[in-house]
Motif scaffolding. Structure first.
Motif, short mmCIF file in Angstrom:
data_model
loop_
_atom_site.label_atom_id
_atom_site.label_comp_id
_atom_site.label_asym_id
_atom_site.label_seq_id
_atom_site.Cartn_x
_atom_site.Cartn_y
_atom_site.Cartn_z
N HIS A 1 0.84 -1.21 0.00
CA HIS A 1 0.00 0.00 0.00
C HIS A 1 0.87 1.25 0.00
CE1 HIS A 1 -2.42 3.17 2.04
NE2 HIS A 1 -3.33 2.74 1.19
N LEU A 2 1.97 1.21 0.75
CA LEU A 2 2.89 2.34 0.75
C LEU A 2 3.57 2.49 -0.61
CD1 LEU A 2 4.36 4.60 2.25
CD2 LEU A 2 5.99 2.90 3.10
N GLU A 3 3.91 1.36 -1.26
CA GLU A 3 4.51 1.44 -2.59
C GLU A 3 3.56 2.09 -3.59
OE1 GLU A 3 7.46 0.68 -3.64
OE2 GLU A 3 8.28 -0.21 -1.81
N ARG A 4 2.28 1.80 -3.48
CA ARG A 4 1.30 2.43 -4.38
C ARG A 4 1.22 3.93 -4.13
NH1 ARG A 4 -2.06 -1.23 -6.96
NH2 ARG A 4 -2.01 -3.36 -6.19
N LEU A 5 1.25 4.33 -2.85
CA LEU A 5 1.22 5.77 -2.54
C LEU A 5 2.45 6.47 -3.09
CD1 LEU A 5 -0.10 5.75 1.15
CD2 LEU A 5 -1.39 6.28 -0.92
N LEU A 6 3.60 5.82 -2.98
CA LEU A 6 4.84 6.44 -3.48
C LEU A 6 4.80 6.59 -4.99
CD1 LEU A 6 7.49 4.55 -1.28
CD2 LEU A 6 6.60 6.84 -0.95
N LYS A 7 4.28 5.59 -5.70
CA LYS A 7 4.20 5.68 -7.15
C LYS A 7 3.17 6.71 -7.60
CE LYS A 7 5.65 1.06 -8.60
NZ LYS A 7 5.25 -0.16 -9.34
N LEU A 8 2.09 6.81 -6.85
CA LEU A 8 0.99 7.68 -7.28
C LEU A 8 1.29 9.16 -7.03
CD1 LEU A 8 -1.93 7.85 -8.36
CD2 LEU A 8 -2.72 7.57 -5.99
N TYR A 9 1.84 9.49 -5.84
CA TYR A 9 1.99 10.90 -5.47
C TYR A 9 3.43 11.40 -5.57
CZ TYR A 9 -2.68 10.13 -3.59
OH TYR A 9 -4.00 9.81 -3.45
N LYS A 10 4.41 10.48 -5.50
CA LYS A 10 5.83 10.86 -5.50
C LYS A 10 6.09 11.97 -4.47
CE LYS A 10 7.01 9.49 -10.22
NZ LYS A 10 5.83 8.63 -10.38
N PRO A 11 5.82 11.73 -3.22
CA PRO A 11 5.94 12.79 -2.20
C PRO A 11 7.40 13.04 -1.83
CG PRO A 11 5.33 10.72 -1.18
CD PRO A 11 5.37 10.46 -2.64
N LYS A 12 7.62 14.19 -1.20
CA LYS A 12 8.94 14.56 -0.71
C LYS A 12 8.97 14.71 0.81
CE LYS A 12 10.79 14.86 -4.79
NZ LYS A 12 11.15 16.15 -5.38
N LEU B 1 16.11 5.80 -5.72
CA LEU B 1 15.62 5.58 -7.08
C LEU B 1 14.89 6.78 -7.66
CD1 LEU B 1 14.28 1.90 -6.98
CD2 LEU B 1 16.25 2.75 -8.24
N VAL B 2 14.07 7.45 -6.88
CA VAL B 2 13.15 8.46 -7.40
C VAL B 2 13.60 9.87 -7.06
CG1 VAL B 2 10.75 9.24 -7.41
CG2 VAL B 2 11.26 6.80 -7.25
N CYS B 3 13.90 10.10 -5.79
CA CYS B 3 14.15 11.47 -5.34
C CYS B 3 15.53 11.99 -5.71
CB CYS B 3 13.96 11.57 -3.83
SG CYS B 3 12.27 11.25 -3.31
N ALA B 4 16.54 11.12 -5.74
CA ALA B 4 17.91 11.58 -6.01
C ALA B 4 17.97 12.26 -7.39
CB ALA B 4 18.87 10.40 -5.96
N PRO B 5 18.69 13.41 -7.55
CA PRO B 5 19.63 13.98 -6.57
C PRO B 5 18.99 14.89 -5.53
CG PRO B 5 19.75 15.20 -8.61
CD PRO B 5 18.76 14.10 -8.85
N GLU B 6 17.65 15.10 -5.58
CA GLU B 6 17.01 15.90 -4.56
C GLU B 6 16.88 15.10 -3.27
OE1 GLU B 6 13.31 17.28 -6.01
OE2 GLU B 6 14.15 18.34 -7.74
N LYS B 7 16.56 15.80 -2.21
CA LYS B 7 16.44 15.16 -0.90
C LYS B 7 14.98 15.15 -0.47
CE LYS B 7 20.86 15.80 1.45
NZ LYS B 7 21.51 16.35 2.68
#
Length: 848
Positions: free
Chosen positions: A476-487, A508-514
């Motif tokens: 469920h958390l993986e789905r939220l991460l894919k859907l919203y891409k939160p920071k 995988l997703v956020c780099a190079p941002e934090k």
């Protein structure tokens, strides 16, 4: 799909060999499954995936839909369950592809040859730590290796702690999986560490909250009570406990403590004293209170304690911890969080939950930062349960102080002390209003402020808060991460697996941002100890597995691809294949009769068919209306577990099943099968940690006695385990004729066999005779043999009945029943009723 360096290395290892992969929780094992499925996803291969949950299947199918190379509907994985008919399953097997198959369906299809074994390219096993000798997955792999020597087997698991339970668990699991290689991927693996270090790490803000003095006192009191309960339990069960070292307060607050207790006490549950069973329930209650201390507010915690105290009854079942010294400290400290006593007066002064205040501050901080970004901002909050989610929503809407005051005013009658009966005549002083803090914001001001901020954030796009409950699972958390891409992330309740998932997401997703992670934790609390214990247990589990792997000796034929693998030999290899009693053991192959048992399709939910097959007996899975197992043309078995037996007796279903079974089979058997991991004792609710049968409830043994009285030809077999049941079946089939599947299907439509002496007569007539006074089970067959009809029985004289039955008293009772004048009988009954009425009236007059 983007991959980290260690994920590529993991995929290369798994792709080349038949192996078992054990990885830490949260490092992306579902990505490995997706890559494996994608690598073998073509029309020529048939890949079966077993042991996966419905949530995992939906997640992996969605990954294929999102992938550019696999969007073709023909190449998407398909689910095969009971909703898919047999003909449709045959077409799917012939077509190939990737199939998520239910274990029970796949076993049946393999046994009836619906699926061609040479068509299967390989099997992928999920949750490999749950594989045991008698499970359906092990049965599937054994059938696969017996008929297919070239296909691959790959297994994955994210539970390293489970491989340390029991003796040589890793070696036994590898043997059941038919794999020779095991690959371990702990979090401290060099490849994983270097992969994360090479990329930008998240900005973690650790919010270490300080517990109030009253909270610390309550925690110490609860830990003292837990330690005292554990000591009392160890003292009362010195000879029964197998792991005394594990009975510590540190292990008591870990998530797997209930399972450890159940594993130790279930086999000897009937031997435990009432005190031990109370202590087990007390430990569960005290652990819940310890969790509520940090998750709930002071009002809710005190209400829970007061409800427990009010429900206490002073009798033999009262828990011992109510009379121990830390209990008084517990109740008084919980009350002081609400009231302060000065000059013998109680003044309401509520203690705010520190997590609530910090949560509101973090949300405000994120909102202030998002004003400068100008984009849509999504925040994921990780909580333990749905109750915490509702509380946090109320805190954001109403404010921490206002919500606490609202809870107090709502439960003020319950929270405040009830006046005594002696003080009822005294003048009750008026309740003083709660002093209003100057900094307190009213509800109207909160609503206006909230509306103003909402309008501001609508102009600057939107600000969304998404709650992830740990019970919903990691996917469920993986789905939220894919859907919203939160920071932004707020770990309101810390969890090891979520931390690992956020590390992979950042790399995988956020780099190079934090990304920004707020990590909430009470310093020096049981919550912190629980989190650290989970880390320590996983680390120790991997260290043990590494040492075991280094010293493990794996035979070269472990993969099951050789012709004479010992695990693929059916039957007992120690027994001689022939009997020395017949011609010195020189039996030809044509004289050996292969044993066969007909099994109902619904019985494949149990482990007994797998054990029967391993003993060398063939299985015919069909749907039969009568019984569960047909051993011979004359022998039928109805299998019941203990819980199923109680439910069938209470509903009356077992009576009708036995009635039909005894009509159509000469030898009817009721098999009562106990769990092999629990006690072989029939005393109340032995199989769980719940309540036992009350005195007013119907006794199961008494109902079984009534069942045997109604069906004296029924035989009952008490089995302590499925292995014993399979052995009994083998003994019952010795030198007997094999059952016929076609006859077993149509047996309900056939007439009763003529050779059965007890079934030569009509069952309805027999039941009618048994309802006549004087007729019982000992003389009913004698009457039915000497009289051809009820009319003929009525014409018999009393002397004829004595000669038939052999009992003068029963013969006289039967004769009177048929020859007594009905009119005179009714008149006599009416006179007796009138006399009783007169006597009652007379007695009333005398009393007046």
């Amino acid at each position: 799909m983007q991959l980290l360096e260690f994920q590529k290395q993991m995929f290369d290892e798994v792709l080349g060999d038949d192996c078992l992969v054990i990885a830490s929780k949260g490092i992306g094992l579902h990505s490995l499954l997706f890559l494996l499925m994608k690598a073998f996803n073509n029309g020529d291969n048939l890949i079966l995936i077993i042991g996966s949950s419905l949530e995992e299947q939906e997640y992996l199918i969605d990954c294929f839909k999102e992938d550019d190379d696999s969007r073709n509907s023909d190449r998407l994985p398909k689910k095969v369950n009971s909703d898919v008919s047999a003909n449709e399953r045959i077409k799917l097997y012939e077509k190939g592809g990737i199939l998520f198959v239910t274990s029970r369906i796949l076993v049946v299809d393999m046994l009836v040859k619906r699926i061609p074994f040479n068509r299967i390219s390989g099997i992928i096993v999920c949750k490999a730590h749950s594989i045991v000798d008698s499970c359906q997955e092990a049965f599937i792999l054994r059938l696969f290796r017996m008929n297919n020597k070239s296909g691959f087997i790959k297994a994955v698991s994210q539970n390293p702690v489970a491989f340390n339970q029991g003796f040589a668990r890793l070696d036994r699991v590898m043997r059941l999986l038919f794999v020779r290689f095991v690959y371990l991927w702990p979090r401290f693996h060099a490849a994983i560490t270097s992969s994360f270090d090479a990329r930008m790490k998240p900005d973690v803000i650790e919010v270490r909250l300080v517990m109030s003095e009253e909270m610390k006192t309550i925690q110490f009191a609860l830990m003292d009570l837990i330690s005292m309960c554990l000591k009392e339990m160890a003292k009362c069960n010195v000879s029964l406990l197998t792991d005394v070292d594990g009975m510590t307060a540190e292990n008591a607050i870990s998530p797997g403590f209930d399972k450890m207790l159940r594993n130790q006490f279930d086999p000897v549950w009937h031997q435990l004293s009432a005190k031990t069973k109370r202590l087990i329930n007390d430990l569960k209650l005290l652990r819940q209170l310890l969790s509520l201390l940090t998750s709930e507010d002071c009002v809710s915690f005190y209400l829970t304690l007061k409800a427990i105290k009010q429900n206490v009854r002073l009798d033999t079942s009262t828990s011992d911890w109510f009379f121990w010294e830390p209990t008084q400290v517990l109740f008084s400290s919980a009350k002081r969080r609400l009231f302060k006593v000065s000059d013998e007066e109680e003044k309401a002064e509520l203690e705010l939950n520190p997590k609530w205040i910090s949560f509101c501050e973090m949300i405000e901080e994120i909102k202030q930062e998002s004003l400068f970004l100008g984009n849509e901002v999504d925040v994921i909050v990780v909580v333990e349960n749905d109750i915490t989610t509702r509380r946090l929503k109320d805190v954001l809407d109403k404010g921490a102080k206002n919500l606490l005051n609202e809870l107090y005013l709502k439960n003020i009658r319950t929270v405040t002390t009830t006046p005594r009966i002696d003080d009822a005549k005294r003048k009750v002083p008026k309740k003083k209003p709660i002093p209003k803090d100057e900094n307190t914001v009213t509800l109207t001001q909160i609503v206006k402020n909230f509306d103003r901020k909402e309008e501001l954030f609508k102009k600057k796009e939107s600000f969304n808060i998404h709650y992830h409950v740990l019970n919903e699972g990691p996917l469920h958390l993986e789905r939220l991460l894919k859907l919203y891409k939160p920071k932004y992330f707020i770990l309101y309740d810390p969890n090891m697996q979520v931390v690992r998932q956020l590390e992979v997401y950042q790399a995988l997703v956020c780099a190079p941002e934090k990304s920004k992670v707020y990590f909430f934790l009470y310093e020096g609390s049981a919550e912190e100890q629980k989190y650290l214990t989970s880390l320590r247990k996983e680390k120790l589990a991997f260290e043990t597995l590494i040492k075991e792997k280094a010293s493990m000796v794996v035979p070269s034929e472990r993969d099951g691809k050789s012709e004479h693998h010992p695990d693929l030999i059916r039957g007992n290899p120690n027994e001689a294949a022939t009997s020395s009693r017949q011609a010195g053991g020189q039996l030809s192959r044509n004289q050996v009769i292969q044993q066969r048992i007909i099994v109902d399709m619904r019985e494949f939910r149990s482990v007994l068919p797998s054990i029967i097959h391993k003993r060398g007996i063939d299985i015919d899975p069909i749907t039969i209306e009568i019984g569960d197992y047909v051993l011979t043309p004359e022998t039928c078995v109805e299998r019941k577990s203990v819980s199923d037996l109680i439910g069938s007796l209470n509903s009356g279903r077992l009576y009708s099943q036995t009635q039909v079974m005894t009509r159509h089979y000469k030898k009817s058997i009721l098999l009562i099968e106990f769990d092999q991991n629990k006690s072989f004792n029939f005393k109340g609710k032995y199989w769980g940690l719940g309540r036992r049968l009350e005195a007013g409830e119907h006794d199961v043994v008494a109902k079984l006695l009534l069942l045997t009285l109604h069906f004296p030809q029924l035989r009952i077999v008490w089995s302590p385990s499925p292995y014993f049941s399979a052995e009994i079946f083998e003994h019952l089939k010795q030198n007997k004729e094999q059952p016929d599947s076609e006859k077993a299907i149509t047996v309900i439509e056939e007439q009763l066999p003529v050779e059965r002496s007890e079934d030569k007569y009509d069952i309805a007539t027999k039941d009618f005779l048994l309802s006549i006074p004087g007729v019982n089970l000992y003389n009913v067959y004698a009457i039915m043999n000497r009289a051809n009809s009820i009319a003929e029985l009525c014409e018999k004289t009393e002397e004829d009945l004595v000669s038939i039955i052999g009992n003068k008293q029963n013969a006289e009772t039967i004769y009177k029943f048929f020859h007594q004048d009905l009119v005179s009988c009714c008149v006599n009954d009416q006179l007796m009723i009138n006399d009783e009425v007169k006597n009652k009236r007379f007695s009333k007059k005398v009393k007046k």
